[in-house]
Design a protein around this motif. Structure first.
Motif, mmCIF file in Angstrom:
data_model
loop_
_atom_site.group_PDB
_atom_site.id
_atom_site.type_symbol
_atom_site.label_atom_id
_atom_site.label_comp_id
_atom_site.label_asym_id
_atom_site.label_seq_id
_atom_site.Cartn_x
_atom_site.Cartn_y
_atom_site.Cartn_z
ATOM 1 N N ALA A 1 -46.167 29.866 5.909
ATOM 2 C CA ALA A 1 -46.245 30.814 7.036
ATOM 3 C C ALA A 1 -46.384 30.102 8.370
ATOM 4 C CB ALA A 1 -47.416 31.768 6.821
ATOM 5 N N ALA A 2 -47.017 28.933 8.367
ATOM 6 C CA ALA A 2 -47.259 28.200 9.619
ATOM 7 C C ALA A 2 -45.968 27.714 10.261
ATOM 8 C CB ALA A 2 -48.188 27.017 9.355
ATOM 9 N N ARG A 3 -44.875 27.641 9.510
ATOM 10 C CA ARG A 3 -43.591 27.159 10.048
ATOM 11 C C ARG A 3 -42.839 28.245 10.822
ATOM 12 N NH1 ARG A 3 -44.634 21.887 9.645
ATOM 13 N NH2 ARG A 3 -44.965 21.208 7.499
ATOM 14 N N PHE A 4 -43.335 29.483 10.769
ATOM 15 C CA PHE A 4 -42.600 30.605 11.340
ATOM 16 C C PHE A 4 -43.484 31.402 12.300
ATOM 17 C CE2 PHE A 4 -40.918 29.670 7.152
ATOM 18 C CZ PHE A 4 -39.544 29.590 7.381
ATOM 19 N N THR B 1 -40.308 28.074 13.935
ATOM 20 C CA THR B 1 -40.949 27.340 15.032
ATOM 21 C C THR B 1 -41.097 25.851 14.752
ATOM 22 O OG1 THR B 1 -43.107 28.003 14.130
ATOM 23 C CG2 THR B 1 -42.204 29.353 15.912
ATOM 24 N N ASP B 2 -40.881 25.429 13.524
ATOM 25 C CA ASP B 2 -40.971 24.008 13.184
ATOM 26 C C ASP B 2 -39.748 23.622 12.367
ATOM 27 O OD1 ASP B 2 -41.583 21.441 12.474
ATOM 28 O OD2 ASP B 2 -43.604 21.875 11.745
ATOM 29 N N THR B 3 -38.729 23.105 13.052
ATOM 30 C CA THR B 3 -37.461 22.801 12.375
ATOM 31 C C THR B 3 -37.544 21.560 11.489
ATOM 32 O OG1 THR B 3 -36.733 21.664 14.387
ATOM 33 C CG2 THR B 3 -35.993 23.925 14.082
ATOM 34 N N ARG B 4 -38.687 20.871 11.493
ATOM 35 C CA ARG B 4 -38.846 19.729 10.580
ATOM 36 C C ARG B 4 -38.829 20.188 9.130
ATOM 37 N NH1 ARG B 4 -44.203 17.190 13.068
ATOM 38 N NH2 ARG B 4 -44.682 19.412 12.983
ATOM 39 N N ALA B 5 -38.978 21.505 8.905
ATOM 40 C CA ALA B 5 -38.938 22.045 7.547
ATOM 41 C C ALA B 5 -37.517 22.112 6.985
ATOM 42 C CB ALA B 5 -39.563 23.444 7.530
ATOM 43 N N VAL B 6 -36.507 21.921 7.859
ATOM 44 C CA VAL B 6 -35.101 22.063 7.448
ATOM 45 C C VAL B 6 -34.442 20.686 7.376
ATOM 46 C CG1 VAL B 6 -32.874 23.087 8.051
ATOM 47 C CG2 VAL B 6 -34.987 24.343 8.523
ATOM 48 N N VAL B 7 -33.642 20.470 6.334
ATOM 49 C CA VAL B 7 -32.970 19.180 6.176
ATOM 50 C C VAL B 7 -31.517 19.431 5.760
ATOM 51 C CG1 VAL B 7 -33.748 18.998 3.769
ATOM 52 C CG2 VAL B 7 -33.037 16.949 4.968
#
Length: 411
Positions: free
Chosen positions: A280-283, A294-300
């Motif tokens: 949830a913290a990534r959105f 909100t945190d695109t480091r989660a996407v690869v």
């Protein structure tokens, strides 16, 4: 009399102990703050290079000359990755900036030399715009693999690089742009912002950049202070998290945003991507209840994921993990991780949404919603091998949610 003296001494001792503990807590907090929050250093380093003509960008003049771009509250969690709330004219945003690492040393030891921040040495003097275009193209190809639309993406990036909108990209602007492209989170943000999945890039100077601020986040729940979070059982935390959410129709609209993100990164315009952390913290979400990553480091990029897995040695499946929850299986004969992800993005997204959507769901559709969510969570293997089933489940779930909210003001 002796009783009064004893009570007085006891209270005096407790007062002294409180002052001592309070002073220690304040000292620790201040020390942590001064190490983590070094926005003035970041601004000084960037503006020094701007004034020397080394870098330039759309935010440089406002940051360094006019001083109309302000850093506000410190949000940094790492000393070399500065994060602040920011204000720039009518825009509220989030400012991020890279810094050299803080030197750590024990008493009696020589301090380690400080690692320098980026020197902005590429492209070099004399590089033509066409050569810079080629540099950007090759960099994107190394990150995203062979994609048919890379040329249009390069043009989009060169448009962003023209910070002063004079129709040309200067060498200082090119250096800032190249520094930004070395950060995967910036590149992925640019890839996804056209579809409205990520906060818009508002401006940049060197590798300092500002994105729009998303007012609500995390997606659900409370961010507890770390001493308290460590004592709260995870089951209790999950239950409490669901208390702090919008009304159900608004949750449904936010959830559709996550499903649309999954749809757009699955064989999207610039290839396929994996979401390796759906916490949830990534959105977050906007005032109109539109989801933002909100945190695109989660996407690869899937190509990058496969390269990383091929290089990873393993004994068991537990060794084959990328990020938080992108997993493959271990090939025992080769003792290397396989390339194929065990679970597609959609299954992970449905797992994250299950409790969020089921709590407060209308009784008339709750059973069907639960059935579809569990069918979605059961998806296995590489979604590329099961396009039909993946698309069917995704479309059915979106249609079910849309039927419930299409007639409400939240749609």
């Amino acid at each position: 009399m002796a009783r009064i003296s004893f009570v007085r001494v006891k209270y005096l001792f407790l007062t002294w102990l409180t002052v001592l503990v309070g002073s220690w807590v304040l000292y620790v907090q201040y020390s942590t703050y001064t190490e983590l929050c070094r926005g003035h250093e970041c601004r000084n380093a960037i503006c020094d290079k701007y004034r020397k003509g080394i870098i330039d960008g759309s935010a440089c003049s406002s940051l360094c000359d006019k001083e109309t771009l302000y850093m506000g509250r410190c949000l940094s969690t790492l000393p070399n990755n500065q994060v602040y709330t920011g204000s720039w004219g009518d825009h509220d945003g989030i400012i991020r900036c890279k810094l050299g690492e803080v030197a750590h040393y024990e008493l009696g030891e020589e301090p380690e030399p400080r690692r320098e921040a980026p020197v902005f040495d590429k492209p070099t003097r004399g590089t033509s715009v066409e050569k810079f275009r080629e540099m950007v193209f090759n960099h994107l190809k190394s990150k995203l693999g062979e994609q048919a639309n890379l040329a249009s993406l390069v043009s989009q990036i060169l448009s962003v690089a023209d910070g002063n909108r004079d129709g040309r990209v200067s060498l200082p602007e090119a250096r800032s742009t190249w520094a930004l492209l070395q950060m995967d989170e910036v590149l992925l943000g640019l890839l996804l912002q056209d579809r409205g999945h990520t906060p818009r890039l508002l401006g940049y100077c060197g590798d300092l950049y500002m994105t729009e601020r998303i007012p609500y986040g995390p997606l659900y729940g409370l961010s507890l202070p770390w001493p308290l979070a460590s004592w709260v059982p995870s089951g209790v935390q999950r239950t409490v998290d669901q208390w702090f959410t919008p009304s159900w129709p608004r949750k449904a609209k936010i959830s559709m945003g996550l499903l649309e993100l999954v749809e757009d990164v699955f064989h999207g315009t610039y290839g396929s991507f994996l979401i390796c952390d759906v916490a949830a913290a990534r959105f977050g979400y906007t005032d109109r209840h539109e989801l933002r990553l909100t945190d695109t480091r989660a996407v690869v990029p899937e190509d990058e994921f496969r390269r990383a897995m091929r290089a990873l040695r393993c004994e068991t499946d537990a060794d084959c993990v990328y990020g938080t929850d992108c997993r493959t299986s271990c090939d025992p004969s080769e003792r290397r991780c396989r390339e194929e992800p065990v679970q597609p993005n959609l299954a992970k997204a449905c797992g994250a949404l299950k409790d969020y959507l089921l709590r407060g769901a209308p009784a008339a559709m709750r059973e069907e919603l639960e059935r579809q969510l569990y069918a979605c969570m059961a998806l296995k293997g590489n979604a590329g091998q099961m396009n039909m089933e993946h698309s069917l489940i995704l479309n059915n779930l979106k249609a079910l949610l849309w039927r419930q909210i299409s007639h409400t003001k939240d749609s």
